[in-house]
Design a protein around this motif. Structure first.
Motif, PDB file in Angstrom:
ATOM      1  N   ASP A  42       6.348  32.237   9.466  1.00 52.27           N
ATOM      2  CA  ASP A  42       6.981  32.385  10.778  1.00 52.27           C
ATOM      3  C   ASP A  42       6.033  31.961  11.899  1.00 52.27           C
ATOM      4  OD1 ASP A  42       9.291  33.395   9.633  1.00 52.27           O
ATOM      5  OD2 ASP A  42       8.675  35.490   9.861  1.00 52.27           O
ATOM      6  N   GLN A  43       4.751  32.219  11.705  1.00 53.33           N
ATOM      7  CA  GLN A  43       3.754  31.918  12.731  1.00 53.33           C
ATOM      8  C   GLN A  43       3.457  30.414  12.820  1.00 53.33           C
ATOM      9  OE1 GLN A  43       2.262  34.228  14.707  1.00 53.33           O
ATOM     10  NE2 GLN A  43       0.880  32.826  15.757  1.00 53.33           N
ATOM     11  N   TYR A  44       3.457  29.741  11.677  1.00 53.96           N
ATOM     12  CA  TYR A  44       3.008  28.344  11.660  1.00 53.96           C
ATOM     13  C   TYR A  44       4.053  27.397  11.075  1.00 53.96           C
ATOM     14  CZ  TYR A  44      -1.456  30.428  12.843  1.00 53.96           C
ATOM     15  OH  TYR A  44      -2.439  31.128  13.475  1.00 53.96           O
ATOM     16  N   THR A 190     -13.083  28.947   2.347  1.00 58.89           N
ATOM     17  CA  THR A 190     -13.810  30.022   3.010  1.00 58.89           C
ATOM     18  C   THR A 190     -12.880  30.938   3.808  1.00 58.89           C
ATOM     19  OG1 THR A 190     -15.785  28.645   3.165  1.00 58.89           O
ATOM     20  CG2 THR A 190     -15.669  30.533   4.638  1.00 58.89           C
ATOM     21  N   HIS A 191     -11.923  30.355   4.513  1.00 58.98           N
ATOM     22  CA  HIS A 191     -10.998  31.159   5.316  1.00 58.98           C
ATOM     23  C   HIS A 191     -10.140  32.060   4.432  1.00 58.98           C
ATOM     24  CE1 HIS A 191     -11.898  29.223   9.141  1.00 58.98           C
ATOM     25  NE2 HIS A 191     -11.710  28.040   8.585  1.00 58.98           N
ATOM     26  N   VAL A 192      -9.537  31.484   3.394  1.00 54.79           N
ATOM     27  CA  VAL A 192      -8.667  32.253   2.506  1.00 54.79           C
ATOM     28  C   VAL A 192      -9.463  33.358   1.809  1.00 54.79           C
ATOM     29  CG1 VAL A 192      -7.202  32.139   0.463  1.00 54.79           C
ATOM     30  CG2 VAL A 192      -7.098  30.303   2.164  1.00 54.79           C
ATOM     31  N   HIS A 193     -10.670  33.044   1.392  1.00 51.92           N
ATOM     32  CA  HIS A 193     -11.519  34.035   0.717  1.00 51.92           C
ATOM     33  C   HIS A 193     -11.784  35.220   1.636  1.00 51.92           C
ATOM     34  CE1 HIS A 193     -15.597  35.354  -0.940  1.00 51.92           C
ATOM     35  NE2 HIS A 193     -14.748  35.594  -1.914  1.00 51.92           N
ATOM     36  N   ARG A 194     -12.116  34.952   2.887  1.00 55.92           N
ATOM     37  CA  ARG A 194     -12.406  36.021   3.847  1.00 55.92           C
ATOM     38  C   ARG A 194     -11.152  36.835   4.176  1.00 55.92           C
ATOM     39  NH1 ARG A 194     -13.736  32.917   7.559  1.00 55.92           N
ATOM     40  NH2 ARG A 194     -11.890  32.905   8.868  1.00 55.92           N
ATOM     41  N   ILE A 232      -5.361  29.174   6.395  1.00 54.02           N
ATOM     42  CA  ILE A 232      -6.508  28.483   6.991  1.00 54.02           C
ATOM     43  C   ILE A 232      -6.357  28.427   8.510  1.00 54.02           C
ATOM     44  CG2 ILE A 232      -7.678  26.255   7.209  1.00 54.02           C
ATOM     45  CD1 ILE A 232      -7.056  25.787   4.240  1.00 54.02           C
ATOM     46  N   GLN A 233      -5.165  28.068   8.967  1.00 57.72           N
ATOM     47  CA  GLN A 233      -4.945  27.998  10.413  1.00 57.72           C
ATOM     48  C   GLN A 233      -5.096  29.371  11.056  1.00 57.72           C
ATOM     49  OE1 GLN A 233      -4.746  25.286  12.039  1.00 57.72           O
ATOM     50  NE2 GLN A 233      -4.393  26.125  14.075  1.00 57.72           N
ATOM     51  N   PHE A 234      -4.595  30.403  10.388  1.00 55.97           N
ATOM     52  CA  PHE A 234      -4.724  31.768  10.887  1.00 55.97           C
ATOM     53  C   PHE A 234      -6.198  32.166  10.983  1.00 55.97           C
ATOM     54  CE2 PHE A 234      -4.790  36.422  10.053  1.00 55.97           C
ATOM     55  CZ  PHE A 234      -4.085  36.847  11.170  1.00 55.97           C
ATOM     56  N   GLY A 235      -6.994  31.734  10.023  1.00 61.97           N
ATOM     57  CA  GLY A 235      -8.418  32.027  10.057  1.00 61.97           C
ATOM     58  C   GLY A 235      -9.133  31.342  11.201  1.00 61.97           C
ATOM     59  N   ARG A 236      -8.675  30.160  11.558  1.00 59.07           N
ATOM     60  CA  ARG A 236      -9.275  29.449  12.682  1.00 59.07           C
ATOM     61  C   ARG A 236      -8.859  30.057  14.020  1.00 59.07           C
ATOM     62  NH1 ARG A 236      -8.212  23.182  10.672  1.00 59.07           N
ATOM     63  NH2 ARG A 236      -9.832  23.160   9.063  1.00 59.07           N
ATOM     64  N   GLU A 237      -7.617  30.495  14.076  1.00 57.34           N
ATOM     65  CA  GLU A 237      -7.053  30.909  15.360  1.00 57.34           C
ATOM     66  C   GLU A 237      -7.218  32.402  15.646  1.00 57.34           C
ATOM     67  OE1 GLU A 237      -2.778  30.378  17.721  1.00 57.34           O
ATOM     68  OE2 GLU A 237      -3.145  29.370  15.811  1.00 57.34           O
ATOM     69  N   TYR A 238      -7.116  33.230  14.606  1.00 55.20           N
ATOM     70  CA  TYR A 238      -7.143  34.678  14.813  1.00 55.20           C
ATOM     71  C   TYR A 238      -8.234  35.382  14.005  1.00 55.20           C
ATOM     72  CZ  TYR A 238      -2.523  34.353  17.049  1.00 55.20           C
ATOM     73  OH  TYR A 238      -1.484  34.046  17.881  1.00 55.20           O
ATOM     74  N   CYS A 239      -8.260  35.156  12.697  1.00 55.25           N
ATOM     75  CA  CYS A 239      -9.080  35.974  11.807  1.00 55.25           C
ATOM     76  C   CYS A 239     -10.411  35.285  11.503  1.00 55.25           C
ATOM     77  CB  CYS A 239      -8.312  36.270  10.520  1.00 55.25           C
ATOM     78  SG  CYS A 239      -8.941  37.708   9.619  1.00 55.25           S
ATOM     79  N   PRO A 250      -4.588  46.117  18.582  1.00 57.68           N
ATOM     80  CA  PRO A 250      -3.470  45.772  17.698  1.00 57.68           C
ATOM     81  C   PRO A 250      -2.600  44.640  18.218  1.00 57.68           C
ATOM     82  CG  PRO A 250      -3.668  48.143  17.918  1.00 57.68           C
ATOM     83  CD  PRO A 250      -4.613  47.541  18.918  1.00 57.68           C
ATOM     84  N   GLU A 251      -2.423  44.572  19.515  1.00 64.67           N
ATOM     85  CA  GLU A 251      -1.530  43.564  20.082  1.00 64.67           C
ATOM     86  C   GLU A 251      -2.120  42.154  20.023  1.00 64.67           C
ATOM     87  OE1 GLU A 251      -4.476  44.652  23.048  1.00 64.67           O
ATOM     88  OE2 GLU A 251      -3.163  45.850  21.752  1.00 64.67           O
ATOM     89  N   ALA A 252      -3.413  42.043  19.734  1.00 62.33           N
ATOM     90  CA  ALA A 252      -4.068  40.733  19.751  1.00 62.33           C
ATOM     91  C   ALA A 252      -3.848  39.941  18.471  1.00 62.33           C
ATOM     92  CB  ALA A 252      -5.568  40.900  19.995  1.00 62.33           C
ATOM     93  N   CYS A 253      -3.421  40.603  17.402  1.00 62.78           N
ATOM     94  CA  CYS A 253      -3.250  39.924  16.113  1.00 62.78           C
ATOM     95  C   CYS A 253      -1.816  40.083  15.622  1.00 62.78           C
ATOM     96  CB  CYS A 253      -4.215  40.483  15.067  1.00 62.78           C
ATOM     97  SG  CYS A 253      -3.994  39.734  13.431  1.00 62.78           S
ATOM     98  N   PRO A 254      -1.115  38.998  15.329  1.00 63.91           N
ATOM     99  CA  PRO A 254       0.286  39.090  14.897  1.00 63.91           C
ATOM    100  C   PRO A 254       0.454  39.697  13.503  1.00 63.91           C
ATOM    101  CG  PRO A 254      -0.475  36.811  14.773  1.00 63.91           C
ATOM    102  CD  PRO A 254      -1.555  37.584  15.471  1.00 63.91           C
ATOM    103  N   LEU A 255      -0.625  39.785  12.714  1.00 61.85           N
ATOM    104  CA  LEU A 255      -0.528  40.349  11.371  1.00 61.85           C
ATOM    105  C   LEU A 255      -1.237  41.711  11.271  1.00 61.85           C
ATOM    106  CD1 LEU A 255       0.449  37.460  10.787  1.00 61.85           C
ATOM    107  CD2 LEU A 255      -0.874  37.525   8.666  1.00 61.85           C
TER     108      LEU A 255
END
Length: 284
Positions: A42-44, A190-194, A232-239, A250-255
């Protein structure tokens, strides 16, 4: 976001291939991992992958090792312009219609010069030439290798790829996904692992293979591909590793509501690797 990271994961963005696919979000997801992947869709984006040339995909992934898309993409483009088939849309400097044959006949120092922007170019050029020689010798060239990747049993393909010099689990899985179009393949970078360990989708101390096994067991096969690229995109943008968005509340992260936040201390405003949190007892 680091200056070394492009604005968008090219594997998932409009320029990254694949085709939009209307994977339905589950009304009652069987696992939290599936719920996370649905939310990422839904996000991407939601895409189905497959159809890339297998040898070119292998070369592209070798170029991306320990290097950002920002650096590896120009190196790939330069390599294709110099050694790719004449009808590939680039200059097509290769002698024929087969990238593997062109690179198998290439001088390693010239290949290194061509991909010098990708980092570790001497090692990568040696690997690329050696892989090209093997593909020509064992499969007759890029077309034969492509047929092997698409038609052979996925386990056999993965085992064969892992036997090739310079090919690790992530590279093998990317070839299976982006070239072979194989469902149920969730490459772990690296992103998925984290993120998977931070969210509690895999054990906090799991290695890359442990994370892959956990995700492939808990995410439906058709959703693994876009789960990989969107995560991967979520890791770059948020996590991100050091300053995940949840430190802002809580409001800063959609997940936020789907995440265990292993290794995150919101009060102190600190983030550590999930394995460190478990080791010192703070992740219990």
């Amino acid at each position: 976001m680091s200056d070394d990271e492009p604005a968008e994961n090219i594997s998932g963005g409009d320029a990254g291939g694949g085709r939009p696919a209307a994977f339905e979000a589950a009304e009652d997801p069987a696992t939290r991992a599936e719920a996370v992947v649905d939310a990422l869709g839904d996000q991407y984006w939601r895409k189905a992958y497959g159809g890339q040339d297998a040898f070119e995909c292998l070369v592209r992934t070798i170029l991306s090792q320990n290097t950002s898309d920002k650096a590896s993409q120009p190196a790939h483009d330069a390599l294709m312009a110099r050694y790719g088939p004449a009808d590939d849309g680039a200059d097509g400097g290769g002698d024929g219609d087969d990238l593997a044959e062109s690179l198998a006949d290439a001088a390693q120092d010239e290949v290194a010069e061509t991909i010098s922007g990708a980092g570790l170019y001497n090692m990568k050029s040696e690997r690329i030439v050696a892989l090209a020689e093997r593909v020509v010798e064992e499969y007759g060239g890029a077309d034969g290798f492509d047929a092997f990747v698409r038609r052979e049993d996925p386990g056999t393909v993965r085992e064969t790829l892992l036997d090739m010099d310079g090919v690790g689990p992530k590279t093998a899985d990317c070839v299976l996904l982006f070239a072979g179009g194989r469902g149920g393949v969730f490459p772990v970078d690296t992103h998925v692992h984290r993120i998977a360990r931070r969210m509690g989708l895999a054990p906090a101390d799991a290695d890359h293979e442990g994370v892959r096994e956990a995700l492939e067991e808990s995410v439906p096969p058709g959703k693994c591909g876009f789960g990989h690229t969107a995560m991967i995109q979520f890791g770059r943008e948020y996590c991100t590793a050091r300053e995940p968005a949840c430190l802002g509340g809580p409001e800063a992260c959609p997940l936020y509501d789907l995440c265990d936040r292993v290794g995150i201390d919101e009060l102190a405003g600190e983030a550590v690797d999930p394995s460190e949190a478990v080791a010192d007892g703070s992740g219990d």
